[in-house]
Design an enzyme around this catalytic site. Structure first.
Site, PDB file in Angstrom:
ATOM      1  CG  HIS A   1      -2.122  -0.978   0.762  1.00  0.00           C
ATOM      2  ND1 HIS A   1      -2.172  -2.261   1.225  1.00  0.00           N
ATOM      3  CD2 HIS A   1      -3.132  -0.843  -0.123  1.00  0.00           C
ATOM      4  CE1 HIS A   1      -3.198  -2.871   0.666  1.00  0.00           C
ATOM      5  NE2 HIS A   1      -3.802  -2.040  -0.149  1.00  0.00           N
TER       6      HIS A   1
ATOM      7  NE  ARG B   1      -5.785   0.855  -2.777  1.00  0.00           N
ATOM      8  CZ  ARG B   1      -5.285   0.993  -4.007  1.00  0.00           C
ATOM      9  NH1 ARG B   1      -5.181   2.179  -4.556  1.00  0.00           N
ATOM     10  NH2 ARG B   1      -4.894  -0.060  -4.684  1.00  0.00           N
TER      11      ARG B   1
ATOM     12  NE  ARG C   1     -10.629  -1.003  -1.149  1.00  0.00           N
ATOM     13  CZ  ARG C   1      -9.376  -1.342  -1.445  1.00  0.00           C
ATOM     14  NH1 ARG C   1      -9.149  -2.282  -2.347  1.00  0.00           N
ATOM     15  NH2 ARG C   1      -8.356  -0.739  -0.889  1.00  0.00           N
TER      16      ARG C   1
ATOM     17  CD  GLU D   1      -9.426  -7.369  -3.155  1.00  0.00           C
ATOM     18  OE1 GLU D   1      -8.362  -6.805  -3.435  1.00  0.00           O
ATOM     19  OE2 GLU D   1     -10.222  -6.909  -2.323  1.00  0.00           O
TER      20      GLU D   1
ATOM     21  CG  ASN E   1      -2.653  -4.146  -6.573  1.00  0.00           C
ATOM     22  OD1 ASN E   1      -2.244  -4.245  -7.715  1.00  0.00           O
ATOM     23  ND2 ASN E   1      -3.070  -3.004  -6.061  1.00  0.00           N
ATOM     24  CG  ASP E   2      -5.094  -8.102  -2.189  1.00  0.00           C
ATOM     25  OD1 ASP E   2      -4.080  -8.434  -1.559  1.00  0.00           O
ATOM     26  OD2 ASP E   2      -5.767  -7.099  -1.906  1.00  0.00           O
TER      27      ASP E   2
ATOM     28  NE  ARG F   1      -0.723  -5.750  -1.971  1.00  0.00           N
ATOM     29  CZ  ARG F   1      -1.916  -5.178  -2.087  1.00  0.00           C
ATOM     30  NH1 ARG F   1      -3.013  -5.905  -2.050  1.00  0.00           N
ATOM     31  NH2 ARG F   1      -2.035  -3.906  -2.267  1.00  0.00           N
TER      32      ARG F   1
ATOM     33  CB  CYS G   1      -9.350  -0.859  -9.149  1.00  0.00           C
ATOM     34  SG  CYS G   1      -9.846  -2.161  -8.029  1.00  0.00           S
TER      35      CYS G   1
HETATM   36  C1  PEP Z   1      -6.061  -4.888  -5.383  1.00  0.00           C
HETATM   37  O1  PEP Z   1      -5.941  -5.785  -4.551  1.00  0.00           O
HETATM   38  O2  PEP Z   1      -5.733  -5.006  -6.592  1.00  0.00           O
HETATM   39  C2  PEP Z   1      -6.596  -3.582  -4.998  1.00  0.00           C
HETATM   40  C3  PEP Z   1      -6.846  -2.646  -5.874  1.00  0.00           C
HETATM   41  O3  PEP Z   1      -6.787  -3.394  -3.669  1.00  0.00           O
HETATM   42  P1  PEP Z   1      -5.615  -2.987  -2.655  1.00  0.00           P
HETATM   43  O4  PEP Z   1      -4.376  -2.762  -3.461  1.00  0.00           O
HETATM   44  O5  PEP Z   1      -6.069  -1.777  -1.955  1.00  0.00           O
HETATM   45  O6  PEP Z   1      -5.529  -4.198  -1.793  1.00  0.00           O
HETATM   46 MG    MG Z   2      -6.850  -5.587  -2.620  1.00  0.00          MG
END
Ligand code: PEP
Ligand code: MG
Length: 577
Positions: free
Chosen positions: A188, A295, A331, A430, A453-454, A464, A502
């Site tokens: 993050h 977020r 979200r 995700e 990302n997740d 990650r 996203c």
């Molecule tokens: C993701 O997981 O791709 C996402 C956009 O959420 P975050 O990065 O806030 O976990």
């Molecule tokens: Mg995420």
């Protein structure tokens, strides 16, 4: 000297190193043997407390938010109480110990005392005592405070790990780059750095111990390395490079007023990821098609009490109004994982990303969840607001979240507070289990947003944040690509529904070609990437992209996918690649 790390992106920077050290070293108790030593320790203690009180006083004067002012005032009063200093002095005298031992002991007692009082505000403060204690100890040890507002020249922050709160709480005018030992490109803090457009490289082992304050270093966030011991000629060349990059960036400004279309005029949406009010102007400046991911957790971090419904509502309302009918996907709270709040009671976990996170916490803490939901619902009267649940792993969670949403709606209806009764509700894809059954879930929601990302970390089983295994984390892993295709395909024939992305993959120049080919409808990217993504998409022919995607679906390794996309990207993007 060159050090390789993970590319977090955001361009190039040259500046002076500023090492951030938030760790408190373990300190052995010192035994004092003479009266003189005891008196000196007491005198030092008084001075430390005075200095820290003064720091809080300046913070109080500088703070813009009433809540922060109130907190600083509370700490200042706490520290100036005679009984606190008196008790610490007593400990030094009786136990013949050093000031740090006395501070630790007495502050711990204070924390316990406050946690027992019958006053919610004071009870809450007990959780901040550790922070105040650490501040006192840092002062005693001469460890400098993280105060970025005092910077006055181009600076590169270097740390073992930078917490999101450092970036949220400080004036970043002179922060030109970030280098850290920990944190992957989708941590993050990396995302925040991208949102703020700060060139960053993460995952360079031991770098905070290798560099010194005031070293001049070069950060190449695009390629993932830093350089030190630069000659004057090298510095000059780097400055030229930075200037050129700036020019390319400026050439994208023409995209601001253009519609988001592929080369063959297919309509797409390029929305932005947002996290706080201060970003709103930047987002409007790039004229994105809306906000594909708000977020909200950044509004909860970096404070010691939860934000109120009114506070959240006012922020969401400002966004909704300013977006003037463009979508705003809010979200619900995605806390846990690498985002922690002092007032949210999530125990230490061995695998926080697989633990009590996001919707899991909210479903168990219904009243807390409803505060956020009501704030979103109230804002829905002022624009095109949609709700999105994070970390959904099963249909049951959607049902449960919707039940709580219905209760939040009923709360507002009973008080005649207006909101959009038909507010659209979507989920993030995700967790692989949802991507696999996307065809079953789409009937229960209005949209999907793929959180790569997740999704990638859970699909390839790579934390990650862990630099050791970050080589396995890839946008181009064939397993990941199939899950994305499955999700997009589930929405294809559903007229009133849509699928977006996203995660950071939506801004990756190579991945964009594949995603256009697979039929992704919305690309939600950091504000600093909106114009670039719009430009890249305007250079892609959707039919050619479809052919490329079909070819990719037959490739068996991430490397093959990347190499193939790279060859196509060179031709399609030309000087923009
Ligand atoms: C993701 O997981 O791709 C996402 C956009 O959420 P975050 O990065 O806030 O976990
Ligand atoms: Mg995420």
């Amino acid at each position: 000297m060159k050090y390789l790390g993970n590319k977090v992106g955001n361009g190039l920077a040259l500046g002076k190193v500023y090492i951030i050290n938030t760790k408190i070293p373990k300190i052995k108790t010192r035994n004092l043997t003479t009266v003189g030593a005891i008196n000196k320790e007491k005198e030092d203690l008084k001075q430390i407390i005075e200095k820290v009180s003064k720091d809080y006083e300046s913070l109080e004067n500088e703070a813009l938010e009433d809540e922060i002012k109130q907190l600083c005032n509370f700490y200042k009063i706490l520290l100036s109480s005679n009984s606190l200093i008196g008790t610490m002095e007593e400990v030094i005298a009786k136990e013949k110990c050093d000031k740090i031992t006395a501070i630790t002991k007495v502050m711990k007692q204070k924390e316990e005392e406050l946690s027992l009082v019958d006053n919610a505000y004071l009870k809450e403060r007990s959780k901040d005592i550790e922070d105040v204690t650490n501040k006192l100890i840092r002062k005693a040890l001469g460890i400098k405070e993280i105060d970025l507002s005092r910077l006055d020249e181009d600076t590169i922050l270097v740390a073992e790990e930078i917490s999101p709160s450092v970036l949220l709480s400080n004036n970043l005018k002179y922060v030109k780059g970030i280098v850290s030992e920990l944190g992957g490109k989708t941590s993050h803090v990396a995302i925040l750095a991208s949102t703020l457009g700060i060139p960053s490289v993460f995952g360079i082992k031991e770098i905070s111990k290798t560099l010194n304050d005031d070293d001049i270093i070069y950060v190449n966030g695009n390629e993932g390395y830093i350089e030190t011991n630069l000659t004057e000629t090298q510095k000059k060349n780097i400055k030229d490079k930075i200037r050129k990059e700036e020019l390319l960036k400026n050439s994208l400004i023409e995209m601001k007023d253009k519609k988001s279309r592929t080369k063959d005029n297919q309509k797409l949406e390029i929305t932005a990821n947002a996290g706080e009010l201060s970003e709103l102007d930047k987002l409007l400046e790039v004229n994105c098609d809306g906000i594909g991911l708000f977020r909200t957790e950044f509004l909860f971090l970096n404070r010691s009490i939860p934000p109120t419904e009114d506070y959240l509502f006012n922020i969401y309302k400002s966004f909704a109004e300013k977006l003037n009918g463009k979508p705003l996907i809010i979200r619900t709270l995605d806390i846990g994982g690498d985002k922690k709040c002092p007032y949210i009671d999530i125990k230490e976990e061995q695998n926080p990303f697989l633990g009590y996170r996001a919707i899991r916490y909210c479903l168990d803490n219904k009243e807390f969840f409803k505060v956020s939901l009501r704030a979103i619902l109230r804002a829905s009267k002022y624009g095109n607001v949609k709700i999105m649940y994070p970390m959904i792993s099963s249909l049951e969670e959607i049902y449960k979240a919707n039940e709580i949403l219905d209760e939040a709606k009923a709360d507002l209806a009973s008080k005649n507070i207006p909101f959009n009764k038909n507010i659209k509700v979507g989920i993030m894809i995700e967790v692989p289990s949802t991507a696999i059954v996307a065809d079953m879930l789409i009937d229960e929601v209005d949209f999907f947003s793929i959180g790569t990302n997740d999704l990638i970390q859970y699909t390839v089983a790579v934390d990650r944040l862990n630099p050791t295994v970050s080589g396995l984390y890839s946008f181009y892993n064939p397993g990941v690509i199939r899950l994305i295709k499955n999700t997009i395909d589930a929405v294809k024939d559903k007229k009133s529904k849509f699928v977006g992305m996203c995660g950071e993959m939506a801004a990756d120049p190579l991945a964009i070609i594949l995603l256009v080919g697979l039929g992704l409808q919305e690309f939600s990217v950091n504000a600093s990437m909106v114009l670039k993504v719009k430009k890249l998409i305007s250079l892609i022919d959707s039919n050619e992209a479809k052919d490329i995607a079909n070819k990719i679906l037959k490739l068996k390794t991430a490397k093959e996918v990347e190499t193939y996309l790279d060859s196509k990207a060179k031709k399609i993007y030309g000087k923009y690649y």
